[in-house]
Design an enzyme around this catalytic site. Sequence first.
Site, PDB file in Angstrom:
ATOM      1  N   THR A 186       0.809  -1.234   0.000  1.00  0.00           N
ATOM      2  CA  THR A 186       0.000   0.000   0.000  1.00  0.00           C
ATOM      3  C   THR A 186       0.834   1.272   0.000  1.00  0.00           C
ATOM      4  O   THR A 186       1.938   1.310   0.564  1.00  0.00           O
ATOM      5  CB  THR A 186      -0.912   0.017   1.250  1.00  0.00           C
ATOM      6  OG1 THR A 186      -1.439   1.336   1.422  1.00  0.00           O
ATOM      7  CG2 THR A 186      -0.167  -0.353   2.521  1.00  0.00           C
ATOM      8  N   GLU A 221       0.213   3.604   1.835  1.00  0.00           N
ATOM      9  CA  GLU A 221       0.289   3.993   3.256  1.00  0.00           C
ATOM     10  C   GLU A 221       1.689   3.709   3.806  1.00  0.00           C
ATOM     11  O   GLU A 221       2.100   4.301   4.802  1.00  0.00           O
ATOM     12  CB  GLU A 221      -0.795   3.234   4.033  1.00  0.00           C
ATOM     13  CG  GLU A 221      -1.023   3.664   5.458  1.00  0.00           C
ATOM     14  CD  GLU A 221      -1.701   5.022   5.615  1.00  0.00           C
ATOM     15  OE1 GLU A 221      -1.703   5.531   6.749  1.00  0.00           O
ATOM     16  OE2 GLU A 221      -2.200   5.584   4.618  1.00  0.00           O
ATOM     17  N   TYR A 244      -1.194   0.297  10.815  1.00  0.00           N
ATOM     18  CA  TYR A 244      -1.529  -0.384   9.558  1.00  0.00           C
ATOM     19  C   TYR A 244      -0.357  -0.284   8.568  1.00  0.00           C
ATOM     20  O   TYR A 244       0.065  -1.289   7.984  1.00  0.00           O
ATOM     21  CB  TYR A 244      -2.794   0.245   8.954  1.00  0.00           C
ATOM     22  CG  TYR A 244      -3.056  -0.189   7.527  1.00  0.00           C
ATOM     23  CD1 TYR A 244      -3.633  -1.417   7.247  1.00  0.00           C
ATOM     24  CD2 TYR A 244      -2.701   0.632   6.453  1.00  0.00           C
ATOM     25  CE1 TYR A 244      -3.862  -1.817   5.932  1.00  0.00           C
ATOM     26  CE2 TYR A 244      -2.920   0.247   5.145  1.00  0.00           C
ATOM     27  CZ  TYR A 244      -3.499  -0.978   4.890  1.00  0.00           C
ATOM     28  OH  TYR A 244      -3.706  -1.378   3.581  1.00  0.00           O
ATOM     29  N   LYS A 288       1.936  -3.366   7.014  1.00  0.00           N
ATOM     30  CA  LYS A 288       2.060  -3.647   5.578  1.00  0.00           C
ATOM     31  C   LYS A 288       3.516  -3.581   5.127  1.00  0.00           C
ATOM     32  O   LYS A 288       3.945  -4.334   4.253  1.00  0.00           O
ATOM     33  CB  LYS A 288       1.205  -2.669   4.776  1.00  0.00           C
ATOM     34  CG  LYS A 288      -0.279  -2.963   4.856  1.00  0.00           C
ATOM     35  CD  LYS A 288      -0.619  -4.228   4.061  1.00  0.00           C
ATOM     36  CE  LYS A 288      -2.090  -4.523   4.041  1.00  0.00           C
ATOM     37  NZ  LYS A 288      -2.448  -5.661   3.181  1.00  0.00           N
TER      38      LYS A 288
HETATM   39  P1  NAP Z   1     -11.491  -4.856   2.460  1.00  0.00           P
HETATM   40  O1  NAP Z   1     -12.684  -4.540   1.602  1.00  0.00           O
HETATM   41  O2  NAP Z   1     -11.422  -4.308   3.835  1.00  0.00           O
HETATM   42  O3  NAP Z   1     -11.393  -6.459   2.520  1.00  0.00           O
HETATM   43  C1  NAP Z   1     -10.573  -7.097   3.476  1.00  0.00           C
HETATM   44  C2  NAP Z   1     -10.743  -8.602   3.351  1.00  0.00           C
HETATM   45  O4  NAP Z   1      -9.885  -9.242   4.305  1.00  0.00           O
HETATM   46  C3  NAP Z   1     -12.165  -9.104   3.636  1.00  0.00           C
HETATM   47  O5  NAP Z   1     -12.466 -10.152   2.749  1.00  0.00           O
HETATM   48  C4  NAP Z   1     -12.053  -9.642   5.063  1.00  0.00           C
HETATM   49  O6  NAP Z   1     -12.954 -10.685   5.364  1.00  0.00           O
HETATM   50  C5  NAP Z   1     -10.640 -10.210   5.018  1.00  0.00           C
HETATM   51  N1  NAP Z   1     -10.079 -10.394   6.353  1.00  0.00           N
HETATM   52  C6  NAP Z   1      -9.844  -9.435   7.277  1.00  0.00           C
HETATM   53  N2  NAP Z   1      -9.329  -9.971   8.388  1.00  0.00           N
HETATM   54  C7  NAP Z   1      -9.241 -11.309   8.166  1.00  0.00           C
HETATM   55  C8  NAP Z   1      -8.806 -12.407   8.943  1.00  0.00           C
HETATM   56  N3  NAP Z   1      -8.332 -12.228  10.174  1.00  0.00           N
HETATM   57  N4  NAP Z   1      -8.859 -13.641   8.402  1.00  0.00           N
HETATM   58  C9  NAP Z   1      -9.334 -13.821   7.149  1.00  0.00           C
HETATM   59  N5  NAP Z   1      -9.772 -12.823   6.359  1.00  0.00           N
HETATM   60  C10 NAP Z   1      -9.729 -11.580   6.865  1.00  0.00           C
HETATM   61  O7  NAP Z   1     -10.146  -4.425   1.739  1.00  0.00           O
HETATM   62  P2  NAP Z   1      -9.873  -4.039   0.191  1.00  0.00           P
HETATM   63  O8  NAP Z   1     -10.127  -2.587   0.002  1.00  0.00           O
HETATM   64  O9  NAP Z   1     -10.527  -5.025  -0.688  1.00  0.00           O
HETATM   65  O10 NAP Z   1      -8.286  -4.214   0.139  1.00  0.00           O
HETATM   66  C11 NAP Z   1      -7.696  -5.477  -0.146  1.00  0.00           C
HETATM   67  C12 NAP Z   1      -6.260  -5.477   0.361  1.00  0.00           C
HETATM   68  O11 NAP Z   1      -5.535  -4.439  -0.284  1.00  0.00           O
HETATM   69  C13 NAP Z   1      -6.099  -5.228   1.860  1.00  0.00           C
HETATM   70  O12 NAP Z   1      -5.007  -5.987   2.302  1.00  0.00           O
HETATM   71  C14 NAP Z   1      -5.770  -3.742   1.946  1.00  0.00           C
HETATM   72  O13 NAP Z   1      -5.024  -3.482   3.118  1.00  0.00           O
HETATM   73  C15 NAP Z   1      -4.954  -3.564   0.684  1.00  0.00           C
HETATM   74  N6  NAP Z   1      -4.981  -2.242   0.083  1.00  0.00           N
HETATM   75  C16 NAP Z   1      -6.174  -1.632  -0.193  1.00  0.00           C
HETATM   76  C17 NAP Z   1      -6.184  -0.401  -0.826  1.00  0.00           C
HETATM   77  C18 NAP Z   1      -7.476   0.304  -1.155  1.00  0.00           C
HETATM   78  O14 NAP Z   1      -7.437   1.503  -1.409  1.00  0.00           O
HETATM   79  N7  NAP Z   1      -8.605  -0.397  -1.200  1.00  0.00           N
HETATM   80  C19 NAP Z   1      -4.962   0.218  -1.182  1.00  0.00           C
HETATM   81  C20 NAP Z   1      -3.779  -0.453  -0.902  1.00  0.00           C
HETATM   82  C21 NAP Z   1      -3.791  -1.681  -0.291  1.00  0.00           C
HETATM   83  P3  NAP Z   1     -14.382 -10.430   6.085  1.00  0.00           P
HETATM   84  O15 NAP Z   1     -15.325 -10.143   4.955  1.00  0.00           O
HETATM   85  O16 NAP Z   1     -14.648 -11.713   6.771  1.00  0.00           O
HETATM   86  O17 NAP Z   1     -14.197  -9.269   7.023  1.00  0.00           O
HETATM   87  N1  GDD Z   2     -12.245   7.109   6.911  1.00  0.00           N
HETATM   88  C1  GDD Z   2     -12.348   8.439   7.085  1.00  0.00           C
HETATM   89  N2  GDD Z   2     -13.422   8.933   7.738  1.00  0.00           N
HETATM   90  N3  GDD Z   2     -11.373   9.219   6.585  1.00  0.00           N
HETATM   91  C2  GDD Z   2     -11.508  10.559   6.740  1.00  0.00           C
HETATM   92  C3  GDD Z   2     -12.601  11.133   7.384  1.00  0.00           C
HETATM   93  C4  GDD Z   2     -13.597  10.288   7.934  1.00  0.00           C
HETATM   94  O1  GDD Z   2     -14.587  10.721   8.527  1.00  0.00           O
HETATM   95  N4  GDD Z   2     -12.445  12.485   7.362  1.00  0.00           N
HETATM   96  C5  GDD Z   2     -11.306  12.726   6.705  1.00  0.00           C
HETATM   97  N5  GDD Z   2     -10.722  11.565   6.329  1.00  0.00           N
HETATM   98  C6  GDD Z   2      -9.423  11.439   5.656  1.00  0.00           C
HETATM   99  C7  GDD Z   2      -8.433  10.536   6.377  1.00  0.00           C
HETATM  100  O2  GDD Z   2      -7.834  11.238   7.476  1.00  0.00           O
HETATM  101  C8  GDD Z   2      -7.462  10.235   5.220  1.00  0.00           C
HETATM  102  O3  GDD Z   2      -6.541  11.294   5.087  1.00  0.00           O
HETATM  103  C9  GDD Z   2      -8.367  10.219   3.986  1.00  0.00           C
HETATM  104  O4  GDD Z   2      -9.603  10.807   4.388  1.00  0.00           O
HETATM  105  C10 GDD Z   2      -8.629   8.826   3.427  1.00  0.00           C
HETATM  106  O5  GDD Z   2      -9.074   7.998   4.481  1.00  0.00           O
HETATM  107  P1  GDD Z   2      -9.634   6.516   4.166  1.00  0.00           P
HETATM  108  O6  GDD Z   2     -10.684   6.569   3.117  1.00  0.00           O
HETATM  109  O7  GDD Z   2     -10.002   5.911   5.469  1.00  0.00           O
HETATM  110  O8  GDD Z   2      -8.402   5.786   3.472  1.00  0.00           O
HETATM  111  P2  GDD Z   2      -6.850   5.712   3.877  1.00  0.00           P
HETATM  112  O9  GDD Z   2      -6.096   6.545   2.891  1.00  0.00           O
HETATM  113  O10 GDD Z   2      -6.623   5.976   5.305  1.00  0.00           O
HETATM  114  O11 GDD Z   2      -6.535   4.156   3.636  1.00  0.00           O
HETATM  115  C11 GDD Z   2      -7.008   3.486   2.462  1.00  0.00           C
HETATM  116  O12 GDD Z   2      -6.050   3.587   1.442  1.00  0.00           O
HETATM  117  C12 GDD Z   2      -4.787   2.948   1.751  1.00  0.00           C
HETATM  118  C13 GDD Z   2      -3.874   3.208   0.546  1.00  0.00           C
HETATM  119  O13 GDD Z   2      -3.237   4.427   0.677  1.00  0.00           O
HETATM  120  C14 GDD Z   2      -7.286   2.032   2.864  1.00  0.00           C
HETATM  121  O14 GDD Z   2      -7.936   1.380   1.794  1.00  0.00           O
HETATM  122  C15 GDD Z   2      -5.998   1.283   3.168  1.00  0.00           C
HETATM  123  O15 GDD Z   2      -6.298  -0.113   3.335  1.00  0.00           O
HETATM  124  C16 GDD Z   2      -5.051   1.472   1.984  1.00  0.00           C
HETATM  125  O16 GDD Z   2      -3.839   0.785   2.191  1.00  0.00           O
END
Ligand code: NAP
Ligand code: GDD
Length: 324
Positions: free
Chosen positions: A128, A130, A152, A156
């Site tokens: 990520t 992050e 987090y 990662k």
């Molecule tokens: P998500 O919607 O939060 O999905 C997370 C998945 O992990 C769900 O299927 C959840 O299962 C499973 N999980 C969580 N804890 C677990 C455990 N202890 N054992 C087995 N399964 C577990 O996340 P996403 O947005 O699809 O992201 C996928 C991956 O990419 C994550 O690793 C995230 O950190 C990473 N990532 C995401 C982003 C982004 O912007 N979306 C960016 C960079 C990296 P349940 O349904 O049972 O909770």
């Molecule tokens: N969630 C949330 N809720 N975020 C807020 C809010 C609020 O009410 N108000 C402001 N924010 C700001 C957070 O402080 C952050 O700067 C930004 O919105 C994005 O927050 P999130 O959508 O929670 O995502 P993230 O950037 O912290 O993390 C996501 O992206 C990562 C990749 O950079 C997640 O998907 C991570 O799993 C992923 O790795």
Amino acid sequence: MPKTALITGITGQDGSYLAEHLLAQGYEVHGIVRRVALEDPSHRLVRIAPFIDRIHLHSATLENYPSLCEAMRVVKPDEVYHLAAQSFVAESFDDSFSTLSTNINGTHFILSALKAYAPEARMYFAGTSEMFGKVVESPQRETTPFRPRSPYGISKLAGYELVRNYREAYGLFACSGILFNHESPRRGYEFVTRKVTSHAAKIKLGKADRLELGNLDALRDWGHAKDYVVAMHLMLLQDQPDDYVIATGKPHSVRDMVKLAFDRVGLDWEKYVVINPRFVRPAEVDVLKGDPSKAKAQLGWTATTTFEQLVHEMVDSDLAALSR
Ligand code: NAP
Ligand code: GDD
């Protein structure tokens, strides 16, 4: 013989899009799910419900090493996509112990199970942006030093280093994607984009009257999850394992995102948004802007969805769902 893929986190946003993508490519798709999800399919399997009859589910958790070994032994996958994680940054401050334990050990367990039961398989790890944290250069690329700002991000980064170590020490074909934020109508409601689009729709329909947010100044490089899962797959089709930044290269502020979403439903966001310090993080990642040029050159990948298209799709989807 079709190729076989095993996806951890198949019930999540990315897992569901990836499963659909791999099915369309002719793969046999297996996924790891938690027992609680199998017991409550109408809620917890909702993202994979439309194609659940075409995939194979195995009960396992990231905390349970034998369950992961068993899945690996039974499936003998050609490709493993390790997406499961505690993925919410804010939660990682509230419960750092669980986040570090699940995310670091879970990745270690997957690598160890892979080495023992499917050493020829190719593996993708969900790294990520992050991990860049308090960024030392912009845009961030594969060579940019990491300075994570949350438990987090630290978890990662440990996973990323484990992947690199297994690749170098044991010759596994293991890749890390360094993915910047990616969203969709399947995004969890706690993440800022979905929180905003669902509230814009609710307020428009008279089902809510305000939206509480934290820091509006943060800049994120937001793309569409559907585009990003294609990059995960492409990484595993290369001749050599490697790590890639996946991003649009175009950052926007949370404030811009809020304005775009409320404009879509014809409302003035400033009348409804309230700042609540509860949603401000103890340490913030202020700006993320990725440089996807390596992915473009080596994978032939580019993001195809604009920020405006993404936000509009999410608002329209929330409006349609709430209107039904
Ligand atoms: P998500 O919607 O939060 O999905 C997370 C998945 O992990 C769900 O299927 C959840 O299962 C499973 N999980 C969580 N804890 C677990 C455990 N202890 N054992 C087995 N399964 C577990 O996340 P996403 O947005 O699809 O992201 C996928 C991956 O990419 C994550 O690793 C995230 O950190 C990473 N990532 C995401 C982003 C982004 O912007 N979306 C960016 C960079 C990296 P349940 O349904 O049972 O909770
Ligand atoms: N969630 C949330 N809720 N975020 C807020 C809010 C609020 O009410 N108000 C402001 N924010 C700001 C957070 O402080 C952050 O700067 C930004 O919105 C994005 O927050 P999130 O959508 O929670 O995502 P993230 O950037 O912290 O993390 C996501 O992206 C990562 C990749 O950079 C997640 O998907 C991570 O799993 C992923 O790795």
